[in-house]
Design an enzyme around this catalytic site. Structure first.
Site, PDB file in Angstrom:
ATOM      1  CE  LYS A 288      24.614 -39.274  55.398  1.00 42.40           C
ATOM      2  NZ  LYS A 288      24.421 -38.194  54.250  1.00 42.40           N
TER       3      LYS A 288
ATOM      4  CE  LYS B 230      44.549 -41.826  66.305  1.00 41.15           C
ATOM      5  NZ  LYS B 230      43.959 -42.010  67.732  1.00 41.15           N
TER       6      LYS B 230
ATOM      7  CG  HIS C 213      52.589   6.711  50.429  1.00 35.77           C
ATOM      8  ND1 HIS C 213      53.376   5.848  49.829  1.00 35.77           N
ATOM      9  CD2 HIS C 213      53.360   7.836  49.591  1.00 35.77           C
ATOM     10  CE1 HIS C 213      54.326   5.769  48.850  1.00 35.77           C
ATOM     11  NE2 HIS C 213      54.247   7.301  48.804  1.00 35.77           N
TER      12      HIS C 213
END
Length: 522
Positions: free
Chosen positions: A69, A141, A279
């Site tokens: 496309k 980029k 704990h």
């Protein structure tokens, strides 16, 4: 020269159309010309947005069922052209190429498709996007001139900046970094799928993590440590990161660790079960026919430690259980469960003094298996191992002592053996009536863990079974157990002194089961 770049032309081609119509409407108001493809173009046109078809612009139709496309020089030239290079501008003008200032692209839903039950390999392959990652990388980029959006979460800030005249270089750099994260995670999902979901045989030669920050935490284990929570999109089982918080304050780093441990303990139990964590170690756990009874027994495991603890449930928290938790004198930090009845939520968030603080975490059904591997970071790298989820079947256990196990003790032995793998080594647990009554954890000496567990249990040690995560190196632990009234012992075996340990058990008429499997948890 200003680092603000106006947006005159935008290319939009997305799989996830959430918020897209609002973004495009904002672009149109700002006079931006929008180019789009296929389903995205039709979606925008149905939303009343003026759109130019990329196929008409390039003069080349979509083909191969949409596989081709946007792969065209008139598209990539418009993205990659450097705006302050005269030769670049001359080239795109010579070929009637439109310079794109904004690219909005997200990729085919490969990970979601691969996670769908019954999906075929060919269906997954068709969700490998080609043009999308190329568009994203090209725009990222050239971020000095082009902004790239890969997530609907970015649309709001984009529109804010466009209302001010254009995108800033700072935003474009951040969007570029997000874009490369997006394509890297996408490629990693494909590579993992091609390799296979499970790790069989050798571990892969390389391993990459693609995690996404979900939230910034107030602090880490201590107030001077920064902390954040990241999600792993590959995890599909019920978990804390994807859980829905129904009420309560923000979760802390330590809350998340404790809740994760609480959930892990009850996940593998079929009967209604409750765990109590303090704990990062269990100070109580139990199973029963009714959840409220399991909860009562679990809280009784160590009532002192249970104050300020977190709880894990493997069934929906009902009204009866919520009533128990609302009794005076109890303080709960957080609760994790598959679900909560509406009335139970009402009780837990209105009745007790701690109502405004308790965190209720809904994780959903615990059907899906948790991850098969366990990762742990160390300086310079990461350790990876198979998760310790395989418990040895009872048919493989042996009883080498002269005294054999009474049938009525087997449920407690099985329960204790399941619990001990969740306790830090050296680990000792005492169990009675399928509930923890004493825990000794994290000691350098196994006999110290035995003595701590017995001390925690008090009178409840009489008639309890004792489970050990690893073998007994000496018979001294057996002597301590017998004196406390322990009635049976289960442990892996494998010591050079197994004979001496068995002999000690026989002296006290104590049955001992050897499972042949160790459960260290460091």
């Amino acid at each position: 020269m200003s680092n603000v770049t106006p947006v005159r032309n935008a290319l939009i081609s997305v799989s996830d159309k959430l918020g897209l119509a609002d973004l495009a409407a904002g672009l149109q108001r700002d006079g931006v010309t929008i180019y789009s493809t296929g389903g995205t173009r039709r979606h925008l046109e149905q939303s009343g947005i003026d759109v130019l078809d990329v196929a008409e612009y390039t003069g080349f139709p979509e083909m191969l069922d949409g596989r081709v496309k946007t792969l065209h020089p008139k598209v990539f030239g418009g993205i990659l052209a450097i705006r302050d290079r005269d030769d670049h501008i001359d080239s795109i003008e010579e070929h009637d190429i439109v310079p794109f200032d904004l690219v909005v692209v997200n990729l085919y839903p490969f990970a979601a498709t691969a996670a769908r039950p019954g999906v075929t390999f060919d269906e997954c392959v068709e969700q490998i996007d080609i043009g999308g990652p190329s568009l994203v990388r090209a725009a990222a980029k050239n971020h000095r001139d082009v902004a790239v959006a890969t997530s609907p979460e970015q649309y709001g800030e984009l529109l804010e900046q466009l209302d001010g005249g254009g995108t800033t270089l700072e935003l474009r750099k951040q969007l570029a970094a997000d874009a490369f994260d997006h394509t890297a995670a996408y490629d990693r999902a494909i590579a993992d799928y091609m390799r296979g979901d499970s790790i069989a045989g050798e571990f892969p030669s390389s391993m990459h993590l693609a995690l996404r920050r979900k939230s910034q935490l107030r602090y880490g284990e201590n107030p001077h440590q920064r902390a954040a929570l990241y999600s792993d999109p590959t995890i599909r089982s019920a978990n804390l990161v994807s859980a829905r918080q129904i009420s309560g304050k923000e979760l802390s780093y330590n809350n998340l660790l404790d809740l994760d441990s609480a959930l892990e303990i009850v996940r593998g139990l079929s009967n209604p079960a409750v765990s109590v964590i303090k704990h990062n170690n269990p100070c109580g756990a139990a199973s029963d026919i009714k959840l409220v009874d399991a909860c009562r027994k679990a809280l009784a495991g160590d009532p002192l430690s249970a104050f300020g603890s977190v709880l894990g449930f493997n069934k929906t928290v009902d009204m009866a259980t919520a009533e128990l938790l609302c009794e005076p004198g109890l303080f709960i930090e957080a609760i994790v469960a598959p679900d909560f009845e509406a009335g139970a939520v009402g009780l837990l968030t209105t009745r007790p003094r701690w109502r405004e603080n308790v965190r209720l975490m809904q994780v959903g059904i615990l059907d899906d298996p948790p991850p098969a591997i366990q990762r742990r970071f160390i300086s310079g790298g990461m350790l990876v191992q198979d998760a310790d989820r395989m418990t040895s079947p009872r048919v493989q256990w042996e009883t080498p002592t002269e005294t054999k196990v009474d049938e009525e003790l087997w449920d407690d032995l099985v329960f204790g053996w399941e619990m001990v793998r969740h306790v830090k080594s050296n680990a000792i647990v005492l169990a009675n009536d399928t509930s923890l009554v004493g825990v000794g954890a994290g000691q350098m000496s196994r006999v110290d863990s035995v003595e701590i567990a017995i001390e925690k249990a008090g009178d409840r040690a009489k008639g309890a079974i004792l489970a050990s995560d690893a073998f007994f190196p000496f018979p001294d632990s057996i002597e301590a157990a017998a004196e406390a009234g322990i009635v049976a012992i289960i442990q892996p075996g494998g010591s050079r002194r197994d004979g001496e340990v068995v002999e000690a058990c026989d002296q006290y008429d104590l049955p001992m089961v050897l499972t042949g499997r160790r459960h260290f948890k460091h």
